[in-house]
Design a protein around this motif. Structure first.
Motif, PDB file in Angstrom:
ATOM      1  N   VAL A 184     -46.523  13.633 -22.751  1.00 20.99           N
ATOM      2  CA  VAL A 184     -47.160  12.598 -23.568  1.00 20.99           C
ATOM      3  C   VAL A 184     -47.952  11.634 -22.685  1.00 20.99           C
ATOM      4  CG1 VAL A 184     -46.742  10.648 -25.122  1.00 20.99           C
ATOM      5  CG2 VAL A 184     -45.446  12.761 -25.405  1.00 20.99           C
ATOM      6  N   GLY A 185     -47.348  11.199 -21.589  1.00 20.98           N
ATOM      7  CA  GLY A 185     -48.037  10.286 -20.685  1.00 20.98           C
ATOM      8  C   GLY A 185     -49.248  10.935 -20.037  1.00 20.98           C
ATOM      9  N   ALA A 186     -49.102  12.201 -19.617  1.00 20.50           N
ATOM     10  CA  ALA A 186     -50.219  12.911 -19.000  1.00 20.50           C
ATOM     11  C   ALA A 186     -51.366  13.075 -19.984  1.00 20.50           C
ATOM     12  CB  ALA A 186     -49.752  14.271 -18.481  1.00 20.50           C
ATOM     13  N   LEU A 187     -51.026  13.403 -21.229  1.00 23.92           N
ATOM     14  CA  LEU A 187     -52.052  13.558 -22.257  1.00 23.92           C
ATOM     15  C   LEU A 187     -52.768  12.235 -22.505  1.00 23.92           C
ATOM     16  CD1 LEU A 187     -53.412  15.375 -24.356  1.00 23.92           C
ATOM     17  CD2 LEU A 187     -51.601  14.726 -25.973  1.00 23.92           C
ATOM     18  N   LEU A 188     -52.011  11.143 -22.539  1.00 23.79           N
ATOM     19  CA  LEU A 188     -52.606   9.822 -22.729  1.00 23.79           C
ATOM     20  C   LEU A 188     -53.585   9.498 -21.609  1.00 23.79           C
ATOM     21  CD1 LEU A 188     -52.807   6.999 -24.027  1.00 23.79           C
ATOM     22  CD2 LEU A 188     -50.796   6.336 -22.684  1.00 23.79           C
ATOM     23  N   LEU A 189     -53.207   9.795 -20.373  1.00 20.41           N
ATOM     24  CA  LEU A 189     -54.081   9.512 -19.236  1.00 20.41           C
ATOM     25  C   LEU A 189     -55.359  10.336 -19.320  1.00 20.41           C
ATOM     26  CD1 LEU A 189     -54.497   8.052 -16.532  1.00 20.41           C
ATOM     27  CD2 LEU A 189     -53.351   9.977 -15.412  1.00 20.41           C
ATOM     28  N   ILE A 190     -55.242  11.608 -19.668  1.00 17.55           N
ATOM     29  CA  ILE A 190     -56.414  12.474 -19.796  1.00 17.55           C
ATOM     30  C   ILE A 190     -57.326  11.976 -20.915  1.00 17.55           C
ATOM     31  CG2 ILE A 190     -57.170  14.803 -20.436  1.00 17.55           C
ATOM     32  CD1 ILE A 190     -54.662  15.847 -18.960  1.00 17.55           C
ATOM     33  N   VAL A 191     -56.742  11.511 -22.008  1.00 15.85           N
ATOM     34  CA  VAL A 191     -57.527  10.958 -23.116  1.00 15.85           C
ATOM     35  C   VAL A 191     -58.278   9.705 -22.651  1.00 15.85           C
ATOM     36  CG1 VAL A 191     -57.376   9.791 -25.355  1.00 15.85           C
ATOM     37  CG2 VAL A 191     -56.130  11.916 -24.975  1.00 15.85           C
ATOM     38  N   LEU A 192     -57.607   8.845 -21.891  1.00 16.95           N
ATOM     39  CA  LEU A 192     -58.261   7.637 -21.385  1.00 16.95           C
ATOM     40  C   LEU A 192     -59.440   7.987 -20.482  1.00 16.95           C
ATOM     41  CD1 LEU A 192     -55.222   5.312 -20.538  1.00 16.95           C
ATOM     42  CD2 LEU A 192     -56.956   4.939 -22.307  1.00 16.95           C
ATOM     43  N   TYR A 193     -59.249   8.943 -19.583  1.00 14.60           N
ATOM     44  CA  TYR A 193     -60.353   9.369 -18.719  1.00 14.60           C
ATOM     45  C   TYR A 193     -61.495   9.974 -19.550  1.00 14.60           C
ATOM     46  CZ  TYR A 193     -58.261   8.766 -14.047  1.00 14.60           C
ATOM     47  OH  TYR A 193     -57.753   8.248 -12.871  1.00 14.60           O
ATOM     48  N   THR A 194     -61.140  10.754 -20.572  1.00 13.99           N
ATOM     49  CA  THR A 194     -62.164  11.371 -21.426  1.00 13.99           C
ATOM     50  C   THR A 194     -62.957  10.311 -22.177  1.00 13.99           C
ATOM     51  OG1 THR A 194     -60.773  13.338 -21.705  1.00 13.99           O
ATOM     52  CG2 THR A 194     -62.570  13.029 -23.286  1.00 13.99           C
ATOM     53  N   LEU A 195     -62.262   9.338 -22.738  1.00 17.81           N
ATOM     54  CA  LEU A 195     -62.935   8.247 -23.445  1.00 17.81           C
ATOM     55  C   LEU A 195     -63.820   7.452 -22.487  1.00 17.81           C
ATOM     56  CD1 LEU A 195     -60.048   6.942 -25.744  1.00 17.81           C
ATOM     57  CD2 LEU A 195     -62.073   8.249 -26.439  1.00 17.81           C
ATOM     58  N   TRP A 196     -63.335   7.253 -21.256  1.00 16.96           N
ATOM     59  CA  TRP A 196     -64.126   6.557 -20.242  1.00 16.96           C
ATOM     60  C   TRP A 196     -65.438   7.301 -19.993  1.00 16.96           C
ATOM     61  CZ3 TRP A 196     -66.376   7.373 -15.544  1.00 16.96           C
ATOM     62  CH2 TRP A 196     -66.681   6.247 -14.757  1.00 16.96           C
ATOM     63  N   THR A 197     -65.343   8.616 -19.874  1.00 16.19           N
ATOM     64  CA  THR A 197     -66.540   9.431 -19.631  1.00 16.19           C
ATOM     65  C   THR A 197     -67.502   9.388 -20.810  1.00 16.19           C
ATOM     66  OG1 THR A 197     -65.308  10.936 -18.183  1.00 16.19           O
ATOM     67  CG2 THR A 197     -67.366  11.760 -19.126  1.00 16.19           C
ATOM     68  N   VAL A 198     -66.975   9.573 -22.010  1.00 17.40           N
ATOM     69  CA  VAL A 198     -67.812   9.560 -23.204  1.00 17.40           C
ATOM     70  C   VAL A 198     -68.509   8.210 -23.362  1.00 17.40           C
ATOM     71  CG1 VAL A 198     -67.797   9.675 -25.728  1.00 17.40           C
ATOM     72  CG2 VAL A 198     -66.461  11.319 -24.409  1.00 17.40           C
ATOM     73  N   ARG A 199     -67.737   7.136 -23.155  1.00 21.17           N
ATOM     74  CA  ARG A 199     -68.338   5.800 -23.267  1.00 21.17           C
ATOM     75  C   ARG A 199     -69.377   5.586 -22.182  1.00 21.17           C
ATOM     76  NH1 ARG A 199     -69.774   2.571 -27.182  1.00 21.17           N
ATOM     77  NH2 ARG A 199     -70.011   0.406 -26.469  1.00 21.17           N
ATOM     78  N   GLY A 200     -69.107   6.080 -20.985  1.00 20.58           N
ATOM     79  CA  GLY A 200     -70.075   5.941 -19.900  1.00 20.58           C
ATOM     80  C   GLY A 200     -71.394   6.609 -20.226  1.00 20.58           C
ATOM     81  N   TYR A 201     -71.331   7.837 -20.722  1.00 21.98           N
ATOM     82  CA  TYR A 201     -72.567   8.536 -21.083  1.00 21.98           C
ATOM     83  C   TYR A 201     -73.267   7.873 -22.265  1.00 21.98           C
ATOM     84  CZ  TYR A 201     -71.584  12.414 -17.883  1.00 21.98           C
ATOM     85  OH  TYR A 201     -71.379  13.174 -16.766  1.00 21.98           O
ATOM     86  N   SER A 202     -72.494   7.277 -23.178  1.00 19.21           N
ATOM     87  CA  SER A 202     -73.120   6.575 -24.304  1.00 19.21           C
ATOM     88  C   SER A 202     -73.880   5.343 -23.815  1.00 19.21           C
ATOM     89  CB  SER A 202     -72.068   6.177 -25.347  1.00 19.21           C
ATOM     90  OG  SER A 202     -71.252   5.117 -24.876  1.00 19.21           O
ATOM     91  N   LEU A 203     -73.373   4.704 -22.748  1.00 16.32           N
ATOM     92  CA  LEU A 203     -74.103   3.586 -22.156  1.00 16.32           C
ATOM     93  C   LEU A 203     -75.429   4.065 -21.563  1.00 16.32           C
ATOM     94  CD1 LEU A 203     -71.287   1.565 -20.312  1.00 16.32           C
ATOM     95  CD2 LEU A 203     -72.167   1.262 -22.630  1.00 16.32           C
ATOM     96  N   ALA A 204     -75.420   5.259 -20.994  1.00 16.16           N
ATOM     97  CA  ALA A 204     -76.654   5.820 -20.438  1.00 16.16           C
ATOM     98  C   ALA A 204     -77.684   6.060 -21.534  1.00 16.16           C
ATOM     99  CB  ALA A 204     -76.349   7.121 -19.692  1.00 16.16           C
ATOM    100  N   LEU A 205     -77.226   6.508 -22.700  1.00 18.29           N
ATOM    101  CA  LEU A 205     -78.144   6.794 -23.801  1.00 18.29           C
ATOM    102  C   LEU A 205     -78.853   5.543 -24.292  1.00 18.29           C
ATOM    103  CD1 LEU A 205     -76.021   9.329 -25.899  1.00 18.29           C
ATOM    104  CD2 LEU A 205     -78.029   9.835 -24.489  1.00 18.29           C
ATOM    105  N   THR A 206     -78.191   4.406 -24.156  1.00 17.56           N
ATOM    106  CA  THR A 206     -78.789   3.155 -24.644  1.00 17.56           C
ATOM    107  C   THR A 206     -79.380   2.314 -23.510  1.00 17.56           C
ATOM    108  OG1 THR A 206     -76.599   2.085 -24.551  1.00 17.56           O
ATOM    109  CG2 THR A 206     -77.273   3.045 -26.650  1.00 17.56           C
ATOM    110  N   ALA A 207     -79.408   2.843 -22.290  1.00 20.61           N
ATOM    111  CA  ALA A 207     -80.041   2.132 -21.175  1.00 20.61           C
ATOM    112  C   ALA A 207     -81.535   1.995 -21.447  1.00 20.61           C
ATOM    113  CB  ALA A 207     -79.800   2.874 -19.869  1.00 20.61           C
ATOM    114  N   MET A 208     -82.122   0.915 -20.984  1.00 23.78           N
ATOM    115  CA  MET A 208     -83.484   0.568 -21.373  1.00 23.78           C
ATOM    116  C   MET A 208     -84.565   1.165 -20.480  1.00 23.78           C
ATOM    117  SD  MET A 208     -82.628  -1.087 -24.002  1.00 23.78           S
ATOM    118  CE  MET A 208     -84.203  -1.748 -24.541  1.00 23.78           C
TER     119      MET A 208
END
Length: 364
Positions: A274-298
């Motif tokens: 459960v803890g390992a899955l949570l950590l992987i989810v956090l890293y995945t969300l971090w990556t997805v959010r990071g790329y979404s920031l790139a999409l809205t970069a000016m």
């Protein structure tokens, strides 16, 4: 110049992973107490002092710098990081450990210039790719990109640090893809990359040993397959909910590099599936959010900068976890935000500051 708000979700995800990392690091470092309690306190002090405090200062400073300035200084930053990386080969300056010459000895700690080189390379490639040019022409896009990339890769391969060289090249390729490099040229680079990697494996016997131990994972459990087998034992011992914080058994003499390369295995043993899955989810969300920031970069520069930095960190995380779970051959990449290394954590938070600053500025 107008400035957006700081992206709170990205900051929250980063902070969550860093907190988990520091907690796990303290537990994983307890294994070193058997050999030296002084070494344990030294590692903890550097991780919290240089890594966390220094990293937060670096994050704020990077966020505060106008991306226009970063773009203007990109070549100087890149050249400086190359000089520092080359300095590891100088006597009385460079430090060799376990056959690798990757560190500069600062006395109170060591510094790995490759951490800075990964960031400087991305910054320069982002600046270079954002200039007006025809990326579909090999002479304007692919050829100069290859020439720029081969220099830091050669330095890293000479250390040797094959894993970091691969991450560096892949982050540069991510920028080129974002810039519109034709798929035919991408495929060409892929073929050349595979052939080059095969050549490196041929001249570096220890790399072939890693591949063999990956293919035949149980053939030499006390030799080349020792780290992987101990990591799998640690992960399996965690079960669903884990043994509990601080209760890892494998970190005591069994698991090599428990607080660096193998820290994910310690975390999984203590916090379970459960803890390992949570950590992987956090890293995945971090990556997805990071790329979404790139999409809205000016601007192209800020967009490419975010893509390159997010790709670099994500690739390191993926490789580390894949190695610890037996999905890839054993490598030497630490788990970003979690593994021991004050300068590594500082560099990672510096990259986060650059990402946040690049997204926040509307012009660059």
């Amino acid at each position: 110049m107008s400035v957006r708000r700081v992206d709170r979700l990205f900051v929250g995800l980063t902070a969550s992973i860093v907190v988990i990392g520091l907690i796990t690091f303290v537990s994983a470092s307890l294994g070193s107490v058997i050999d030296s309690s002084a070494e344990f306190w030294r590692s903890v002090t550097l991780q919290f002092g240089l890594g966390l405090v220094g990293g937060v200062i670096a994050l704020v400073a990077a966020f505060s710098i106008d991306p226009k300035r970063i773009k203007q200084w990109s070549l100087l930053f890149f050249i400086g990081s190359l000089v520092l990386t080359a300095a590891t080969f100088l006597p009385f300056i460079g430090l060799t450990l376990n056959g690798a010459t990757r560190w500069i000895n600062l006395g109170f700690t060591t510094f790995q210039p490759a951490e800075l080189l990964k960031i400087a390379y991305v910054v320069y490639i982002a600046a270079w790719a954002s200039r007006p040019f025809n990326i579909t022409r090999v002479s304007e896009g692919l050829l100069p990109f290859g020439l720029i990339t081969i220099v830091p890769m050669l330095l890293l391969l000479l250390q040797p640090d094959t894993d970091t060289a691969l991450v560096l090249a892949a982050s540069g390729m991510a920028i080129m893809v974002a810039a519109g490099l034709p798929w035919r040229q991408i495929a060409m680079i892929g073929v050349v990359g595979v052939l080059a990697l095969g050549l490196v494996v041929m001249v570096r016997p220890y790399l072939w040993d890693r591949i063999e131990s990956y293919i035949y994972q149980n053939a030499d459990p006390l030799g080349s397959g020792f780290q992987l087998n101990q990591a799998l034992i640690a992960i399996g011992s965690g079960g669903t909910w884990g043994r509990g914080f601080g209760q890892s058994v494998q970190k005591f003499t069994y698991l090599p590099e428990a607080d660096t390369d193998s820290i994910f295995a310690v975390y999984a043993e203590e916090f379970g599936f459960v803890g390992a899955l949570l950590l992987i989810v956090l890293y995945t969300l971090w990556t997805v959010r990071g790329y979404s920031l790139a999409l809205t970069a000016m601007t192209p520069f800020t967009r490419y900068l975010i893509v390159g930095l997010v790709s670099s960190i994500t690739l390191q995380v993926f490789f580390n976890i894949a190695v610890m779970t037996g999905l890839l051959p054993v490598g030497g990449l630490p788990l970003v935000f979690m593994s021991r290394g004050g300068t590594a954590l500082l560099s990672a938070l510096l990259a986060v500051g650059l990402i946040l600053g690049a997204h926040a500025r509307r012009s660059a």
